[in-house]
Design a protein around this motif. Structure first.
Motif, short mmCIF file in Angstrom:
data_model
loop_
_atom_site.label_atom_id
_atom_site.label_comp_id
_atom_site.label_asym_id
_atom_site.label_seq_id
_atom_site.Cartn_x
_atom_site.Cartn_y
_atom_site.Cartn_z
N PHE A 1 -37.18 7.70 -54.69
CA PHE A 1 -36.33 6.59 -54.31
C PHE A 1 -35.83 5.87 -55.55
N ASN A 2 -34.54 5.97 -55.77
CA ASN A 2 -33.87 5.12 -56.75
C ASN A 2 -32.41 4.99 -56.33
N ILE A 3 -31.80 3.90 -56.72
CA ILE A 3 -30.44 3.66 -56.26
C ILE A 3 -29.45 4.41 -57.14
N VAL A 4 -29.64 4.33 -58.46
CA VAL A 4 -28.75 4.99 -59.41
C VAL A 4 -29.52 6.14 -60.02
N ARG A 5 -28.83 7.24 -60.24
CA ARG A 5 -29.45 8.46 -60.75
C ARG A 5 -30.30 8.22 -62.00
N PHE A 6 -29.80 7.36 -62.91
CA PHE A 6 -30.49 7.18 -64.17
C PHE A 6 -31.65 6.21 -64.11
#
Lengths: 156, 273
Positions: free
Chosen positions: B174-179
């Motif tokens: 789970f993360n919003i932005v790939r980085f």
């Protein structure tokens, strides 16, 4: 201190500090084709090939790769003898400001060497560590596809 | 800014490396990415592990042995080539970017439990073991953290994973932005026979206490077919506790984790059809 490195197939003695990154070392010794973008390993402007693998030179200690083969953009092609990938970037209009281009070309070169006929998905994956903030990615992906076609036609 | 007096060591034996890292201010260098981000200021020396021959991946009997010096890319390439450990491969392929994965090592992703590591949840779920230099015993990755072996001075030599073809490992990050670093990593390993879950291991990282295994949730699944009732019961016991963070509330993260849990179980249902 001084240390010998193998850069673009030439043994070169470079001046550096033991804690310097490969990016600092290369740029301080005149390899300015390696661009300094974010210094965080996120933008990919500083990509070089380490034994044919693209790495962020800002995230590599120079002294940890003293025995490895380092290739910068100029080891792939020069302004007088550009590589097919570099030509494709120009022809596809994939180099608006040009700052990210060295890293993009390095990542594309590594991809096409390993996989001469990549799919769009594979190109996207190979360029996942390269950010572009002006050209956009459509033309860059087109350039890689164009280069792949050019290289394949030459090899037939 | 790194110290200009930084000393580099290039030992060829693990015992030499171990002796060196017992000195104050001297640490191991594998890929170097974490050192550059976190520990640069107070370092006196770096012990490069590239001559220790820890970059092997091989099959030994029923196990896959992964040297701690292997990069994430090495492991991904091996998994793809041998068509094994799809979940582990997916977890690593989602971590960082291609050029960083060419540099980040397996050992570096385990040492000190870095927040960005996507390796812990699949490895604990797969019941992977660690062979360490400086400590005789072989520890499971789970005990390595739980028993605080992680805090001792040692060198991770290799990871041992049982190559069980009946096992399905599914991972969600789970993360919003790939980085972005992962907010949590959820890995579930299922052992399935005749559409019955024979065994399962459910592990999440990014929670209070570094990681959590949900044994009651596992118990609700084990020995059962994946009916709606069984899934609901298992999900009821799946209650990850997150830290308070400026970004997302613990309740929100728990909610997302529960959604991902159902997502994984539904993916398994599809596989079992």
């Amino acid at each position: 201190m001084r240390q010998v490195f193998n850069i673009n197939s030439v043994e070169k003695e470079l001046l550096l500090n033991p804690g310097d990154t490969l990016l600092q070392t290369l740029r301080d010794n005149g390899y300015t084709e390696v661009k300094c973008g974010c210094s965080e390993g996120e933008c990919g402007a500083c990509l070089v090939l380490l034994e044919d693998m693209p790495v962020n030179s800002c995230q590599v200690f120079a002294l940890s790769v003293k025995d490895k083969k380092i290739t910068t953009l100029k080891g792939i092609g020069t302004i007088y003898h550009p590589h097919k990938i570099q030509k494709a970037f120009v022809e596809a209009g994939a180099d608006q400001c040009g700052f990210c281009t060295p890293g993009m070309v390095i990542a594309s070169y590594a991809l096409l060497k390993k996989n001469p006929k990549p799919t769009k998905q594979e190109i996207n994956e190979a360029l996942d560590g390269n950010l572009c903030r002006c050209t956009g990615y459509v033309k860059i992906v087109e350039a890689v596809e164009k280069a792949a076609t050019e290289i394949a036609s030459k090899n037939v | 800014m790194m110290s200009h007096d930084l000393q580099w060591y290039y030992p060829e034996k693990i015992s030499e490396a171990l002796k060196l890292i017992k000195k104050e201010g001297i640490i191991l260098h594998a890929g170097g990415t974490r050192i550059l981000k976190t520990e640069a200021r107070n370092l006196k020396g770096l012990v490069d592990i590239s001559h220790l021959r820890l970059n092997h991946i091989r099959k030994e009997g029923k196990n896959i042995i992964i040297g701690a010096g292997c990069t994430l890319s090495d492991v991904i390439n091996y998994c793809k080539k041998t068509n094994s450990f799809a979940g582990l491969c997916m977890a690593l392929a989602e971590a960082a970017s291609t050029p960083l994965r060419n540099r980040i090592t397996v050992g570096g992703s385990l040492k000190d439990f870095p927040v960005w590591s996507s390796l812990y949840s699949p490895l604990i779920a797969l019941n992977a073991k660690l062979e360490l230099a400086g400590i005789k015993e072989i520890y499971s990755v789970e005990d390595y953290v739980k028993k605080n072996i992680i805090k001792t001075k040692h060198i991770i030599k290799q990871i041992i994973i049982k190559d069980d073809t009946d096992v399905i490992c599914i991972v969600r990050r789970f993360n919003i932005v790939r980085f972005e670093y992962p907010i949590f990593n959820l890995a579930i390993v299922f052992k399935v026979k005749n559409k019955i879950i024979m065994d399962s291991r459910i592990v999440i990282t990014g929670v209070k206490g570094r990681f959590h295994r949900f044994k009651l949730s596992e118990k609700a699944l084990n020995g059962n077919a994946l009916t709606e009732e069984v899934i609901a019961k298992s999900n009821e016991y799946f209650t990850p506790k997150f830290h308070t963070d400026y970004k997302y509330s613990p309740e929100y993260r728990e909610h997302v984790a529960k959604v991902y849990f159902n997502d994984i179980v539904n993916e398994l249902k599809e596989v079992m059809k």
